[in-house]
Design a protein around this motif. Structure first.
Motif, short mmCIF file in Angstrom:
data_model
loop_
_atom_site.label_atom_id
_atom_site.label_comp_id
_atom_site.label_asym_id
_atom_site.label_seq_id
_atom_site.Cartn_x
_atom_site.Cartn_y
_atom_site.Cartn_z
N ARG A 152 0.84 -1.20 0.00
CA ARG A 152 0.00 0.00 0.00
C ARG A 152 0.88 1.26 0.00
N ALA A 153 1.92 1.26 0.79
CA ALA A 153 2.83 2.41 0.86
C ALA A 153 3.53 2.63 -0.48
N LYS A 154 3.94 1.56 -1.14
CA LYS A 154 4.61 1.68 -2.44
C LYS A 154 3.64 2.21 -3.51
N ARG A 155 2.39 1.74 -3.48
CA ARG A 155 1.38 2.25 -4.42
C ARG A 155 1.15 3.75 -4.20
N PHE A 156 1.07 4.15 -2.93
CA PHE A 156 0.88 5.56 -2.61
C PHE A 156 2.07 6.39 -3.09
N GLU A 157 3.26 5.91 -2.83
CA GLU A 157 4.47 6.61 -3.26
C GLU A 157 4.50 6.76 -4.78
N ARG A 158 4.17 5.70 -5.50
CA ARG A 158 4.16 5.74 -6.96
C ARG A 158 3.11 6.73 -7.46
N ALA A 159 1.95 6.77 -6.82
CA ALA A 159 0.90 7.71 -7.22
C ALA A 159 1.35 9.15 -7.03
N VAL A 177 18.14 2.40 -26.03
CA VAL A 177 18.36 3.30 -27.17
C VAL A 177 17.74 4.66 -26.89
N GLU A 178 18.50 5.72 -27.15
CA GLU A 178 17.95 7.07 -27.03
C GLU A 178 17.11 7.37 -28.26
N GLN A 179 15.93 7.92 -28.02
CA GLN A 179 15.01 8.28 -29.11
C GLN A 179 14.44 9.66 -28.84
N ILE A 180 13.95 10.29 -29.89
CA ILE A 180 13.20 11.52 -29.73
C ILE A 180 11.75 11.12 -29.48
N LEU A 181 11.22 11.61 -28.37
CA LEU A 181 9.87 11.24 -27.96
C LEU A 181 9.00 12.48 -27.86
N ARG A 182 7.73 12.32 -28.20
CA ARG A 182 6.76 13.42 -28.12
C ARG A 182 5.83 13.15 -26.95
N LEU A 183 5.63 14.18 -26.15
CA LEU A 183 4.70 14.06 -25.03
C LEU A 183 3.28 14.12 -25.58
N GLN A 184 2.57 13.03 -25.44
CA GLN A 184 1.20 12.95 -25.95
C GLN A 184 0.18 13.37 -24.90
N ARG A 185 0.45 13.02 -23.63
CA ARG A 185 -0.54 13.31 -22.60
C ARG A 185 0.14 13.59 -21.27
N ALA A 186 -0.37 14.59 -20.55
CA ALA A 186 0.05 14.88 -19.17
C ALA A 186 -1.21 15.33 -18.43
N ASP A 187 -1.84 14.38 -17.78
CA ASP A 187 -3.13 14.62 -17.13
C ASP A 187 -2.95 14.69 -15.61
N VAL A 188 -3.02 15.90 -15.07
CA VAL A 188 -2.82 16.10 -13.64
C VAL A 188 -3.95 15.46 -12.84
N ARG A 189 -5.13 15.46 -13.38
CA ARG A 189 -6.29 14.89 -12.66
C ARG A 189 -6.09 13.40 -12.37
N THR A 190 -5.53 12.66 -13.33
CA THR A 190 -5.33 11.22 -13.15
C THR A 190 -3.89 10.86 -12.81
N GLY A 191 -2.97 11.81 -12.99
CA GLY A 191 -1.56 11.52 -12.77
C GLY A 191 -0.94 10.70 -13.88
N LYS A 192 -1.59 10.65 -15.03
CA LYS A 192 -1.10 9.84 -16.16
C LYS A 192 -0.36 10.70 -17.17
N VAL A 193 0.79 10.19 -17.63
CA VAL A 193 1.52 10.82 -18.71
C VAL A 193 1.86 9.74 -19.74
N LEU A 194 2.08 10.17 -20.97
CA LEU A 194 2.44 9.21 -22.01
C LEU A 194 3.28 9.90 -23.07
N PHE A 195 4.40 9.26 -23.39
CA PHE A 195 5.24 9.68 -24.50
C PHE A 195 5.07 8.67 -25.64
N VAL A 196 5.28 9.16 -26.88
CA VAL A 196 5.27 8.31 -28.06
C VAL A 196 6.49 8.67 -28.90
N PRO A 197 6.98 7.75 -29.73
CA PRO A 197 8.08 8.11 -30.61
C PRO A 197 7.67 9.26 -31.53
N ALA A 198 8.57 10.20 -31.71
CA ALA A 198 8.28 11.36 -32.56
C ALA A 198 8.41 11.00 -34.03
#
Length: 90
Positions: free
Chosen positions: A7-14, A69-90
């Protein structure tokens, strides 16, 4: 004891997820250099990228991901409400 540790690890990750979303909010569509540091064993098109410029580790999804491998990534989503972010290859 083990249940409270999980539970503590889930909270920390959130909390970390929320902070990363806050750091990235408003940067959707921008590109950043990142290194693929983990790949899903079952779905090789999903993993985790380290973005040193932003000091974040975030989910990445898309074709052509290669571990270490280093890649150029594009930030597709950064949702503060859910805490979710997502990058995709550019």
């Amino acid at each position: 004891m083990a249940q409270s540790d999980r539970r503590a690890k889930r909270f920390e990750r959130a909390v970390v997820d929320l902070v990363e979303a806050l750091v990235l909010q408003g940067r959707e569509g921008r590109t950043f250099a990142g290194t693929i540091i983990d790949l899903d064993e079952r779905r090789r098109d999903r993993g985790v990228a380290s973005i040193p410029r932003l000091a974040v580790e975030a989910p990445v999804a898309g074709a052509g991901l290669e571990l270490g491998v280093e890649q150029i990534l594009r930030l597709q989503r950064a949702d503060v409400r859910t805490g979710k972010v997502l990058f995709v290859p550019a």
